[in-house]
Design an enzyme around this catalytic site. Structure first.
Site, PDB file in Angstrom:
ATOM      1  N   TYR A 139      -2.943   0.456  10.178  1.00  0.00           N
ATOM      2  CA  TYR A 139      -3.063  -0.278   8.904  1.00  0.00           C
ATOM      3  C   TYR A 139      -1.786  -0.098   8.089  1.00  0.00           C
ATOM      4  O   TYR A 139      -1.169  -1.075   7.669  1.00  0.00           O
ATOM      5  CB  TYR A 139      -4.267   0.212   8.094  1.00  0.00           C
ATOM      6  CG  TYR A 139      -4.184  -0.230   6.654  1.00  0.00           C
ATOM      7  CD1 TYR A 139      -3.761   0.643   5.649  1.00  0.00           C
ATOM      8  CD2 TYR A 139      -4.446  -1.547   6.307  1.00  0.00           C
ATOM      9  CE1 TYR A 139      -3.642   0.226   4.339  1.00  0.00           C
ATOM     10  CE2 TYR A 139      -4.323  -1.979   4.993  1.00  0.00           C
ATOM     11  CZ  TYR A 139      -3.917  -1.073   4.016  1.00  0.00           C
ATOM     12  OH  TYR A 139      -3.786  -1.503   2.715  1.00  0.00           O
ATOM     13  N   LYS A 166       1.430  -2.850   6.880  1.00  0.00           N
ATOM     14  CA  LYS A 166       1.985  -3.050   5.536  1.00  0.00           C
ATOM     15  C   LYS A 166       3.495  -2.838   5.552  1.00  0.00           C
ATOM     16  O   LYS A 166       4.259  -3.576   4.928  1.00  0.00           O
ATOM     17  CB  LYS A 166       1.309  -2.119   4.529  1.00  0.00           C
ATOM     18  CG  LYS A 166      -0.150  -2.470   4.261  1.00  0.00           C
ATOM     19  CD  LYS A 166      -0.299  -3.877   3.691  1.00  0.00           C
ATOM     20  CE  LYS A 166      -1.729  -4.220   3.377  1.00  0.00           C
ATOM     21  NZ  LYS A 166      -1.901  -5.577   2.854  1.00  0.00           N
ATOM     22  N   SER A 201       0.823  -1.207   0.000  1.00  0.00           N
ATOM     23  CA  SER A 201       0.000   0.000   0.000  1.00  0.00           C
ATOM     24  C   SER A 201       0.853   1.251   0.000  1.00  0.00           C
ATOM     25  O   SER A 201       1.950   1.263   0.576  1.00  0.00           O
ATOM     26  CB  SER A 201      -0.878   0.001   1.257  1.00  0.00           C
ATOM     27  OG  SER A 201      -1.454   1.251   1.461  1.00  0.00           O
TER      28      SER A 201
END
Ligand code: WQD
Length: 342
Positions: free
Chosen positions: A152, A156, A127
């Site tokens: 989040y 990643k 991402s």
């Protein structure tokens, strides 16, 4: 004999669109999904588009014994595309442990079994959130990885480090990490699309649900950013363009064209659009006003990001083709289809 590709999270938004593209390019797809953020009917949509119903196994990749049983059953896997993860920036701020546990344990279970069962090729769903708020825009693959702005994004970043450290001791592994910007839209047939559970975290499904009358109004999270119209800027990329990039990455791995065993590619359009520009484009495409109001910024959000796409264009040989307007129209067609709106 078709090359068999495992797609984890394959009934999810990007996973289902990628499964369609893989099947249409002659691959055999096997899907693992725990259906925590998708539904089994997605397999019907994939079948309607391709005429093929992929093999499907329902379990959670955090359950190590089930992961091992899967690899004992499917001994012909040529490569894995790993999508299965939680991915809502806002939600991750509220539930960090759920995000770390789910996104990291599932990855490590997969890597352990890839090693034990000799699966050597991995496409990892990464991402643009690994960049945090970049110092320079457009952001390139070798931009410094800054502290993620959300749990989040941090999962990643950590996932990429786990993969990298694992490859130090498993040099036979080949990995391509695809750093997505903001995936939006739906397949042109409207047989598959984004199906967020409950209140959507992401902008475009909230926009289409507002237009469909399911939500009263869109809340625009902040208009006091240092951007042309004050609302935050993102690089919105058509989900089919994104899915096609995964097929290119799989081809590259299986044909061993990757010149190092761990490559990264930004998958964006190279153009930034603000929240208010997306709203205006949607109103133009649908010829209807959208109810929205400006509210405070959302925690975890960065101000602006868009991709430098040269490496993906030149090395991967892939470029996003579909416009923001066409993509918003596909999202609206999908929303109307699932809500029975003419
Ligand atoms: C976009 C913009 C919000 C909802 C996404 C994915 C994440 C990652 C990166 C792949 C922001 C604003 C949103 C709303 C709003 N992609 N917004 N009102 O946060 O950029 O993250 O892309 O890995 O998985 O989630 O996307 O769609 O949530 O927000 O104003 O109701 O829209 O503030 O500026 P985000 P998003």
């Amino acid at each position: 004999m078709k090359d068999q590709i495992l797609v984890t999270g394959g009934t999810g938004y990007i996973g289902s669109h990628t499964s369609v593209e893989l099947i249409e390019k002659g691959y055999e797809v096997v899907i693992i999904d725990n259906l925590s953020n998708s539904s089994i009917e997605v397999l019907d949509g994939i079948e309607k588009i391709t005429g093929v119903r992929p093999a499907f196994e329902q379990f959670d990749l955090c359950e190590a014994d089930k992961v091992k049983s899967f690899f004992q059953k499917y001994t012909g896997l040529k490569a894995i595309i790993h999508f299965a993860a939680f991915k809502a920036v806002g939600e991750s701020v509220d539930q960090p442990l759920m995000y770390y546990q789910n996104n990291l344990i599932s990855l490590m279970n997969l890597l352990r079994n890839m090693d034990e069962f000799g699966v050597k090729h991995l496409v990892f769903s990464s991402s643009c959130t690994v960049y945090g708020q970049p110092d320079e825009l457009p952001v390139t693959e070798n931009a410094p990885v800054k502290p993620a702005e959300s749990p989040y994004g941090n999962t990643k970043q950590i996932s990429e480090e786990i993969i990298r450290d694992n490859m130090q001791v498993k040099p036979e592994l080949n990995t391509i990490a695809l750093r997505y910007f903001n995936p939006i839209g739906a397949h042109s047939t409207s047989h598959i699309g984004e199906l967020p559970r409950g209140v959507p975290n992401n902008l475009v499904p909230f926009v289409t649900q507002t237009a469909a009358g399911i939500r009263k109004e869109l809340m625009v999270f902040g208009d006091d950013y240092n951007t042309p119209d004050g609302s935050a800027v993102r690089d919105y990329i058509n989900v089919v363009d994104l899915a096609q990039a995964h097929v290119v990455a799989i081809n590259r791995l299986l044909q061993k064209k990757n010149n190092s065993n761990f490559e990264f590619f930004n998958l964006g359009t190279g153009t930034g659009s603000s929240v208010l520009e997306v709203v205006k484009a949607f109103e133009k495409v649908t010829d209807q006003k959208l109810n929205y109001k400006i509210v405070d910024r959302r925690s975890g959000d960065i101000e602006k990001v868009w991709a430098d796409t040269r490496v993906a264009n030149e090395v991967l040989g892939w470029k996003a083709k579909r416009s923001l307007e066409d993509t918003l129209e596909s999202a609206w067609n999908w929303e109307k289809k699932i809500r029975g709106i003419k």
